[in-house]
Design a protein around this motif. Structure first.
Motif, PDB file in Angstrom:
ATOM      1  N   GLY A 114       1.415  -1.764   7.864  1.00 44.88           N
ATOM      2  CA  GLY A 114       0.148  -2.250   7.328  1.00 44.88           C
ATOM      3  C   GLY A 114      -0.425  -1.321   6.279  1.00 44.88           C
ATOM      4  O   GLY A 114      -0.959  -1.763   5.261  1.00 44.88           O
ATOM      5  N   SER A 115      -0.304  -0.017   6.509  1.00 39.42           N
ATOM      6  CA  SER A 115      -0.801   0.954   5.542  1.00 39.42           C
ATOM      7  C   SER A 115      -0.055   0.851   4.223  1.00 39.42           C
ATOM      8  O   SER A 115      -0.668   0.891   3.139  1.00 39.42           O
ATOM      9  CB  SER A 115      -0.659   2.367   6.107  1.00 39.42           C
ATOM     10  OG  SER A 115      -1.031   3.333   5.153  1.00 39.42           O
ATOM     11  N   LEU A 116       1.264   0.694   4.274  1.00 35.61           N
ATOM     12  CA  LEU A 116       2.044   0.629   3.043  1.00 35.61           C
ATOM     13  C   LEU A 116       1.741  -0.638   2.258  1.00 35.61           C
ATOM     14  O   LEU A 116       1.643  -0.620   1.030  1.00 35.61           O
ATOM     15  CB  LEU A 116       3.533   0.722   3.360  1.00 35.61           C
ATOM     16  CG  LEU A 116       4.001   2.041   3.991  1.00 35.61           C
ATOM     17  CD1 LEU A 116       5.515   2.050   4.136  1.00 35.61           C
ATOM     18  CD2 LEU A 116       3.542   3.246   3.176  1.00 35.61           C
ATOM     19  N   VAL A 117       1.580  -1.757   2.954  1.00 32.35           N
ATOM     20  CA  VAL A 117       1.277  -3.015   2.263  1.00 32.35           C
ATOM     21  C   VAL A 117      -0.153  -3.013   1.723  1.00 32.35           C
ATOM     22  O   VAL A 117      -0.426  -3.565   0.659  1.00 32.35           O
ATOM     23  CB  VAL A 117       1.507  -4.213   3.200  1.00 32.35           C
ATOM     24  CG1 VAL A 117       1.045  -5.510   2.544  1.00 32.35           C
ATOM     25  CG2 VAL A 117       2.986  -4.316   3.566  1.00 32.35           C
ATOM     26  N   GLN A 118      -1.069  -2.376   2.430  1.00 32.20           N
ATOM     27  CA  GLN A 118      -2.450  -2.291   1.962  1.00 32.20           C
ATOM     28  C   GLN A 118      -2.531  -1.573   0.615  1.00 32.20           C
ATOM     29  O   GLN A 118      -3.368  -1.889  -0.229  1.00 32.20           O
ATOM     30  CB  GLN A 118      -3.308  -1.559   3.002  1.00 32.20           C
ATOM     31  CG  GLN A 118      -4.727  -1.266   2.594  1.00 32.20           C
ATOM     32  CD  GLN A 118      -5.606  -2.497   2.488  1.00 32.20           C
ATOM     33  OE1 GLN A 118      -5.170  -3.595   2.803  1.00 32.20           O
ATOM     34  NE2 GLN A 118      -6.840  -2.316   2.067  1.00 32.20           N
ATOM     35  N   ALA A 119      -1.667  -0.585   0.409  1.00 32.12           N
ATOM     36  CA  ALA A 119      -1.537   0.088  -0.894  1.00 32.12           C
ATOM     37  C   ALA A 119      -2.813   0.799  -1.338  1.00 32.12           C
ATOM     38  O   ALA A 119      -3.121   0.834  -2.537  1.00 32.12           O
ATOM     39  CB  ALA A 119      -1.084  -0.915  -1.964  1.00 32.12           C
ATOM     40  N   ASP A 120      -3.536   1.366  -0.394  1.00 29.52           N
ATOM     41  CA  ASP A 120      -4.716   2.157  -0.740  1.00 29.52           C
ATOM     42  C   ASP A 120      -4.249   3.432  -1.448  1.00 29.52           C
ATOM     43  O   ASP A 120      -3.474   4.213  -0.888  1.00 29.52           O
ATOM     44  CB  ASP A 120      -5.468   2.506   0.550  1.00 29.52           C
ATOM     45  CG  ASP A 120      -6.779   3.221   0.296  1.00 29.52           C
ATOM     46  OD1 ASP A 120      -6.948   3.833  -0.780  1.00 29.52           O
ATOM     47  OD2 ASP A 120      -7.640   3.196   1.195  1.00 29.52           O
ATOM     48  N   PRO A 121      -4.703   3.689  -2.668  1.00 28.53           N
ATOM     49  CA  PRO A 121      -4.236   4.880  -3.391  1.00 28.53           C
ATOM     50  C   PRO A 121      -4.674   6.188  -2.764  1.00 28.53           C
ATOM     51  O   PRO A 121      -4.161   7.249  -3.142  1.00 28.53           O
ATOM     52  CB  PRO A 121      -4.842   4.699  -4.781  1.00 28.53           C
ATOM     53  CG  PRO A 121      -5.984   3.764  -4.609  1.00 28.53           C
ATOM     54  CD  PRO A 121      -5.608   2.853  -3.475  1.00 28.53           C
ATOM     55  N   THR A 122      -5.617   6.139  -1.817  1.00 27.08           N
ATOM     56  CA  THR A 122      -6.020   7.356  -1.108  1.00 27.08           C
ATOM     57  C   THR A 122      -5.326   7.482   0.250  1.00 27.08           C
ATOM     58  O   THR A 122      -5.566   8.451   0.962  1.00 27.08           O
ATOM     59  CB  THR A 122      -7.539   7.380  -0.877  1.00 27.08           C
ATOM     60  OG1 THR A 122      -7.898   6.374   0.087  1.00 27.08           O
ATOM     61  CG2 THR A 122      -8.305   7.134  -2.164  1.00 27.08           C
ATOM     62  N   GLY A 123      -4.481   6.530   0.611  1.00 26.13           N
ATOM     63  CA  GLY A 123      -3.878   6.508   1.935  1.00 26.13           C
ATOM     64  C   GLY A 123      -2.881   7.628   2.168  1.00 26.13           C
ATOM     65  O   GLY A 123      -2.064   7.955   1.298  1.00 26.13           O
ATOM     66  N   GLU A 124      -2.929   8.203   3.366  1.00 24.42           N
ATOM     67  CA  GLU A 124      -2.023   9.295   3.697  1.00 24.42           C
ATOM     68  C   GLU A 124      -0.580   8.824   3.889  1.00 24.42           C
ATOM     69  O   GLU A 124       0.364   9.518   3.479  1.00 24.42           O
ATOM     70  CB  GLU A 124      -2.492  10.012   4.978  1.00 24.42           C
ATOM     71  CG  GLU A 124      -3.784  10.798   4.838  1.00 24.42           C
ATOM     72  CD  GLU A 124      -5.047   9.972   5.027  1.00 24.42           C
ATOM     73  OE1 GLU A 124      -6.141  10.551   5.003  1.00 24.42           O
ATOM     74  OE2 GLU A 124      -4.934   8.725   5.213  1.00 24.42           O
ATOM     75  N   MET A 125      -0.389   7.663   4.509  1.00 23.89           N
ATOM     76  CA  MET A 125       0.970   7.194   4.759  1.00 23.89           C
ATOM     77  C   MET A 125       1.728   6.829   3.473  1.00 23.89           C
ATOM     78  O   MET A 125       2.881   7.208   3.312  1.00 23.89           O
ATOM     79  CB  MET A 125       0.962   6.016   5.730  1.00 23.89           C
ATOM     80  CG  MET A 125       0.887   6.425   7.187  1.00 23.89           C
ATOM     81  SD  MET A 125       2.335   7.327   7.731  1.00 23.89           S
ATOM     82  CE  MET A 125       1.545   8.644   8.660  1.00 23.89           C
ATOM     83  N   PRO A 126       1.125   6.098   2.543  1.00 27.45           N
ATOM     84  CA  PRO A 126       1.834   5.865   1.279  1.00 27.45           C
ATOM     85  C   PRO A 126       2.229   7.160   0.572  1.00 27.45           C
ATOM     86  O   PRO A 126       3.327   7.267   0.021  1.00 27.45           O
ATOM     87  CB  PRO A 126       0.836   5.049   0.453  1.00 27.45           C
ATOM     88  CG  PRO A 126       0.010   4.333   1.471  1.00 27.45           C
ATOM     89  CD  PRO A 126      -0.137   5.317   2.600  1.00 27.45           C
ATOM     90  N   LEU A 127       1.345   8.160   0.597  1.00 28.97           N
ATOM     91  CA  LEU A 127       1.653   9.440  -0.034  1.00 28.97           C
ATOM     92  C   LEU A 127       2.829  10.113   0.659  1.00 28.97           C
ATOM     93  O   LEU A 127       3.783  10.571   0.003  1.00 28.97           O
ATOM     94  CB  LEU A 127       0.427  10.351  -0.001  1.00 28.97           C
ATOM     95  CG  LEU A 127       0.636  11.780  -0.510  1.00 28.97           C
ATOM     96  CD1 LEU A 127       1.018  11.775  -1.980  1.00 28.97           C
ATOM     97  CD2 LEU A 127      -0.608  12.630  -0.275  1.00 28.97           C
ATOM     98  N   ALA A 128       2.793  10.178   1.990  1.00 32.36           N
ATOM     99  CA  ALA A 128       3.866  10.839   2.729  1.00 32.36           C
ATOM    100  C   ALA A 128       5.200  10.135   2.516  1.00 32.36           C
ATOM    101  O   ALA A 128       6.231  10.782   2.304  1.00 32.36           O
ATOM    102  CB  ALA A 128       3.516  10.893   4.217  1.00 32.36           C
TER     103      ALA A 128
END
Length: 291
Positions: A114-128
């Motif tokens: 869900g975090s990756l699909v949400q694509a929040d540019p501040t999200g920790e999971m997409p960054l990691a």
């Protein structure tokens, strides 16, 4: 305010979920943890025709070691990542960084997919996932696609998935030996103003290789400071090399101004915290030392 009317489906398999998504022709949304979707629906910023609830699809909850790679199902929850022994051993970056996400209630419901699909540019999971070089598998009516994290995002809150596709799995290569992470927030558990993650491998001679530096909250998507990482290859991360890399990191950012911080403030923070994280990376004697 309450959500507008929608239909509700709870499929028991990936194939059934994709069928529902296809039937609504882009009008359906997938719900997993619902941490972002439900508030947006209640504010009527999103008005999907239907919700496809994937919480009953057990095949999306796996954590599997496959040689040097590690695969996580899209429904693996933050709280599982936080305590799972396989993740702790093979993906210590995730086990650490997940503790910066929300509070205990959020981590009990939120999912990595869900975090990756949400694509929040501040999200920790997409960054990691970006810094670790992960790849995602998505399933749609035409079959399976594999997308590197570096190609997953088209912009802020815009993942490169078709409306009828479902993200099913995240696959990580072998984890780097060392990492360091920090983020700046206005208050505890708030969205990040700026976040910095650095990883790398240190040889017996003290020289570093495979240094990767990722930045969150400073562009429409999380970004890699590739030139900065490449400049550190073969160095011992001396202070001069770290300062030069920190200045190079500024070249990849395009920070926004919003209610949390101005673009100018974010631009000021980036080299400061890149220096701090790289110093921590250099000085930490054991895997998992953090800023």
């Amino acid at each position: 305010m309450k959500a507008a009317y929608f239909s509700y489906h709870r499929p028991a398999s990936v194939e059934e979920a994709v069928t529902y998504l296809d039937e609504y022709g882009g009008g359906a949304r997938v719900i997993a943890g619902g941490q972002s979707l439900v508030p947006m629906m209640n504010m009527r910023l999103w008005r999907p025709l239907a919700l496809v609830d994937i919480n009953g699809i057990d095949e999306l909850t796996h954590i599997r070691a496959d040689g040097s790679a590690t695969a996580l199902g899209a429904l693996v929850r933050y709280s599982t990542i936080e305590r799972d022994p396989v993740v702790a051993e093979r993906l210590p970056v995730l086990a650490h960084i997940v503790r910066y996400i929300g509070d205990r209630q959020v981590r009990n419901r939120g999912t990595i997919g869900g975090s990756l699909v949400q694509a929040d540019p501040t999200g920790e999971m997409p960054l990691a996932c970006l810094v670790l070089g992960a790849m995602v598998r998505v399933v749609g009516p035409e079959g399976v696609r594999e997308i590197p994290l570096s190609e997953l995002y088209e912009g802020s809150y815009a993942a490169a998935l078709e409306p009828e596709e479902l993200l099913t799995e995240i696959v990580f290569p072998a984890s780097p030996q060392h990492f360091a992470f920090t983020e700046v927030t206005r208050r505890h558990n708030d969205f990040a103003v700026v976040s910095v993650l650095a990883t790398g491998n240190r040889g017996a001679d003290g020289r570093w290789r495979d240094v990767r530096i990722g930045l969150g909250g400073v562009a429409d998507t999380p970004v890699l400071a590739s030139a900065a990482g490449a400049a550190l290859a073969g160095t011992d991360l001396a202070d001069d090399a770290i300062r030069a890399a920190a200045e190079l990191a500024v070249d990849v950012i395009d920070p926004p101004s919003d209610i949390r911080a101005s673009a100018e403030y974010r631009r000021h923070l980036v080299p400061v915290h890149v220096r701090r994280v790289l110093t921590q990376l250099r000085d930490a004697p054991l895997q998992g030392e953090t800023a």
